[in-house]
Design a protein around this motif. Structure first.
Motif, short mmCIF file in Angstrom:
data_model
loop_
_atom_site.label_atom_id
_atom_site.label_comp_id
_atom_site.label_asym_id
_atom_site.label_seq_id
_atom_site.Cartn_x
_atom_site.Cartn_y
_atom_site.Cartn_z
N GLY A 14 0.78 -1.24 0.00
CA GLY A 14 0.00 0.00 0.00
C GLY A 14 0.81 1.29 0.00
N SER A 20 2.18 8.28 1.87
CA SER A 20 1.43 7.09 2.28
C SER A 20 1.80 6.66 3.70
CB SER A 20 1.74 5.91 1.36
OG SER A 20 1.26 6.15 0.07
N ILE A 21 0.79 6.19 4.43
CA ILE A 21 1.06 5.64 5.76
C ILE A 21 2.01 4.43 5.63
CG2 ILE A 21 0.00 4.42 7.71
CD1 ILE A 21 -2.38 6.34 7.45
N GLN A 41 -0.07 -1.70 -6.60
CA GLN A 41 -1.36 -2.10 -7.15
C GLN A 41 -1.32 -2.31 -8.67
OE1 GLN A 41 -4.36 0.80 -6.28
NE2 GLN A 41 -5.95 -0.25 -7.46
N LEU A 45 1.23 2.90 -10.22
CA LEU A 45 1.73 3.04 -8.85
C LEU A 45 3.15 2.50 -8.72
CD1 LEU A 45 -1.70 2.48 -7.37
CD2 LEU A 45 -0.24 4.35 -6.68
N ASP A 63 -2.73 -6.82 -6.87
CA ASP A 63 -4.03 -6.14 -6.80
C ASP A 63 -4.91 -6.97 -5.87
OD1 ASP A 63 -6.64 -5.29 -7.13
OD2 ASP A 63 -6.36 -4.78 -9.24
N VAL A 64 -5.26 -6.42 -4.72
CA VAL A 64 -5.97 -7.24 -3.71
C VAL A 64 -7.42 -7.53 -4.07
CG1 VAL A 64 -4.47 -6.55 -1.78
CG2 VAL A 64 -6.59 -5.28 -2.22
N THR A 143 -6.65 1.12 10.28
CA THR A 143 -8.06 1.47 10.33
C THR A 143 -8.21 2.92 10.77
OG1 THR A 143 -10.22 0.81 11.19
CG2 THR A 143 -8.37 0.58 12.71
N LYS A 161 -14.39 -0.13 7.60
CA LYS A 161 -13.37 -0.17 8.66
C LYS A 161 -13.90 -0.94 9.88
CE LYS A 161 -9.91 2.11 6.82
NZ LYS A 161 -8.82 1.31 6.22
N ALA A 189 -6.14 11.20 11.33
CA ALA A 189 -6.22 11.62 9.92
C ALA A 189 -4.93 12.30 9.47
CB ALA A 189 -7.40 12.56 9.74
N VAL A 190 -4.42 11.83 8.34
CA VAL A 190 -3.26 12.47 7.71
C VAL A 190 -3.55 12.65 6.22
CG1 VAL A 190 -1.30 11.86 9.19
CG2 VAL A 190 -2.16 10.17 7.62
N THR A 192 -3.28 12.07 2.80
CA THR A 192 -2.72 11.13 1.82
C THR A 192 -3.65 11.13 0.62
OG1 THR A 192 -4.02 9.31 2.69
CG2 THR A 192 -1.83 9.61 3.66
N ALA A 194 -5.50 8.73 -0.37
CA ALA A 194 -6.77 8.08 -0.02
C ALA A 194 -7.75 9.08 0.61
CB ALA A 194 -6.53 6.91 0.92
N VAL A 195 -7.25 9.95 1.47
CA VAL A 195 -8.13 10.89 2.18
C VAL A 195 -8.75 11.92 1.22
CG1 VAL A 195 -8.01 12.90 3.73
CG2 VAL A 195 -7.17 10.70 4.49
P1 NAD Z 1 -2.67 5.98 0.23
O1 NAD Z 1 -3.52 6.46 -0.88
O2 NAD Z 1 -1.28 6.47 0.27
O3 NAD Z 1 -2.63 4.39 0.27
C1 NAD Z 1 -3.73 3.60 -0.12
C2 NAD Z 1 -3.14 2.43 -0.87
O4 NAD Z 1 -4.15 1.47 -1.18
C3 NAD Z 1 -2.49 2.83 -2.20
O5 NAD Z 1 -1.14 2.42 -2.23
C4 NAD Z 1 -3.31 2.07 -3.23
O6 NAD Z 1 -2.53 1.64 -4.34
C5 NAD Z 1 -3.76 0.88 -2.40
N1 NAD Z 1 -4.86 0.16 -3.03
C6 NAD Z 1 -6.13 0.60 -3.29
N2 NAD Z 1 -6.81 -0.36 -3.97
C7 NAD Z 1 -5.95 -1.42 -4.11
C8 NAD Z 1 -6.05 -2.70 -4.73
N3 NAD Z 1 -7.17 -3.09 -5.37
N4 NAD Z 1 -4.98 -3.53 -4.69
C9 NAD Z 1 -3.84 -3.15 -4.08
N5 NAD Z 1 -3.67 -1.95 -3.48
C10 NAD Z 1 -4.72 -1.09 -3.52
O7 NAD Z 1 -3.46 6.37 1.56
P2 NAD Z 1 -3.21 6.03 3.11
O8 NAD Z 1 -4.00 7.05 3.83
O9 NAD Z 1 -1.78 5.88 3.38
O10 NAD Z 1 -3.98 4.66 3.27
C11 NAD Z 1 -3.39 3.50 3.85
C12 NAD Z 1 -4.36 2.88 4.84
O11 NAD Z 1 -4.43 3.72 5.99
C13 NAD Z 1 -5.78 2.72 4.34
O12 NAD Z 1 -6.32 1.51 4.83
C14 NAD Z 1 -6.49 3.88 4.98
O13 NAD Z 1 -7.88 3.70 5.11
C15 NAD Z 1 -5.79 3.89 6.32
N6 NAD Z 1 -5.96 5.09 7.12
C16 NAD Z 1 -5.71 6.30 6.59
C17 NAD Z 1 -5.87 7.43 7.37
C18 NAD Z 1 -5.60 8.80 6.81
O14 NAD Z 1 -6.05 9.79 7.41
N7 NAD Z 1 -4.89 8.93 5.72
C19 NAD Z 1 -6.28 7.33 8.72
C20 NAD Z 1 -6.51 6.06 9.23
C21 NAD Z 1 -6.35 4.95 8.42
#
Ligand code: NAD
Length: 252
Positions: A14, A20-21, A41, A45, A63-64, A143, A161, A189-190, A192, A194-195
């Motif tokens: 991810g 990214s986290i 993915q 990416l 790809d999950v 989560t 979640k 929350a950070v 990224t 996804a947010v």
């Molecule tokens: P991010 O966009 O950097 O990472 C999300 C990742 O999910 C990406 O690398 C993307 O390629 C991958 N992904 C999506 N669909 C996919 C698939 N079908 N197959 C493989 N990979 C796939 O964003 P992030 O915020 O770092 O997200 C990482 C995790 O942290 C997520 O589960 C997110 O819900 C969680 N999270 C994020 C926050 C926040 O505020 N950013 C807070 C709590 C939890």
């Protein structure tokens, strides 16, 4: 001198870019002496990840949404690197249309997609992960507080979640016989990629920042520190848990 994760191989799933986290987890684990392998993915990416990871041989496509892709990716990991000691699952997805307004308007398809990618994928990763994880091993997922509270616009992702956190508990029970611990980090929350899919994410990020104990948002380094702990031998007593790394946002 040995570091916390010396001799440990961790698979990071991810990492899309440096925000990214998963990348924060990777940095902390590298600092603590781990050897890392990354999944991406798709080709787009992969290009982005190659800006961060020079050694292309450490990148594997996965790809999950497809069991076949996970099985193939994990077989490649095992063939190239042998067994791993930990897997970080930092993956979620929902369509932008589903991340706004009233949840009554959630579509069946959008709801199912969010569940598939963001919650079911942990089960699939664990299923194929059994074959490549050492005993003892550790799986860590990410989560968010939207699993427990009705956060504006978070909608189907909040429900996904909640399912993900339940998956952590059931998997922790059933993976124990393979010596694998399963836990989640509930991160603050950070900003990224996804947010940015969530409507009015600027407000979500601001409110979250204002509710931390010191008015500063949690960083991906801090989240990574907790992930390092959870894949390390320091956390062998932590099983099926959700640990907040949100600088106290959940307290208020
Ligand atoms: P991010 O966009 O950097 O990472 C999300 C990742 O999910 C990406 O690398 C993307 O390629 C991958 N992904 C999506 N669909 C996919 C698939 N079908 N197959 C493989 N990979 C796939 O964003 P992030 O915020 O770092 O997200 C990482 C995790 O942290 C997520 O589960 C997110 O819900 C969680 N999270 C994020 C926050 C926040 O505020 N950013 C807070 C709590 C939890």
């Amino acid at each position: 001198m040995d570091k916390l994760l010396s001799g440990k191989k961790i698979l990071i799933m991810g990492a899309a870019n440096k925000r990214s986290i998963a990348w924060g987890c990777a940095q902390s684990m590298l600092d603590n002496g781990a050897e890392l392998i990354f999944t991406y993915q798709n080709e787009r990416l992969k290009k982005s990840l190659l800006r961060l990871v020079e050694d292309e041989s450490r990148l594997v496509e996965c790809d999950v949404s497809s069991d076949e892709s996970i099985e193939k990716a994990f077989a490649q990991v095992a063939e190239k690197f042998g067994k791993v000691d930990g897997i970080v699952h930092a993956i979620a997805f929902a369509k932008k249309d589903e991340l706004s307004g009233d949840i009554m308007n959630a579509s069946r398809e959008g709801y199912a997609l969010a569940q598939n990618i963001s919650a079911y994928s942990l089960i699939a990763v664990a299923k194929y992960g059994i074959k490549i994880l050492n005993n003892p091993g550790s799986i860590v997922t990410l989560t968010y507080f939207g699993s427990e509270r009705a956060i504006p616009n978070y909608n189907v992702m909040g429900v996904a979640k909640a399912a993900l956190e339940a998956n952590v508990r059931y998997l922790a029970r059933d993976m124990a016989k393979y010596g694998v611990r399963v836990n989640a980090i509930s991160a603050g929350a950070v900003k990224t990629l996804a947010v940015t899919g969530v409507k009015d994410h600027g407000d979500l990020l601001r409110l979250s920042r204002e509710r931390t104990v010191d008015g500063e948002s949690v960083t991906t380094d801090q989240i990574g520190g907790a992930a390092s702990f959870l894949v390390s031998d320091l956390s062998t007593g932590v099983v099926g848990d959700v640990i907040y790394v949100d600088k106290g946002v959940h307290l208020i």
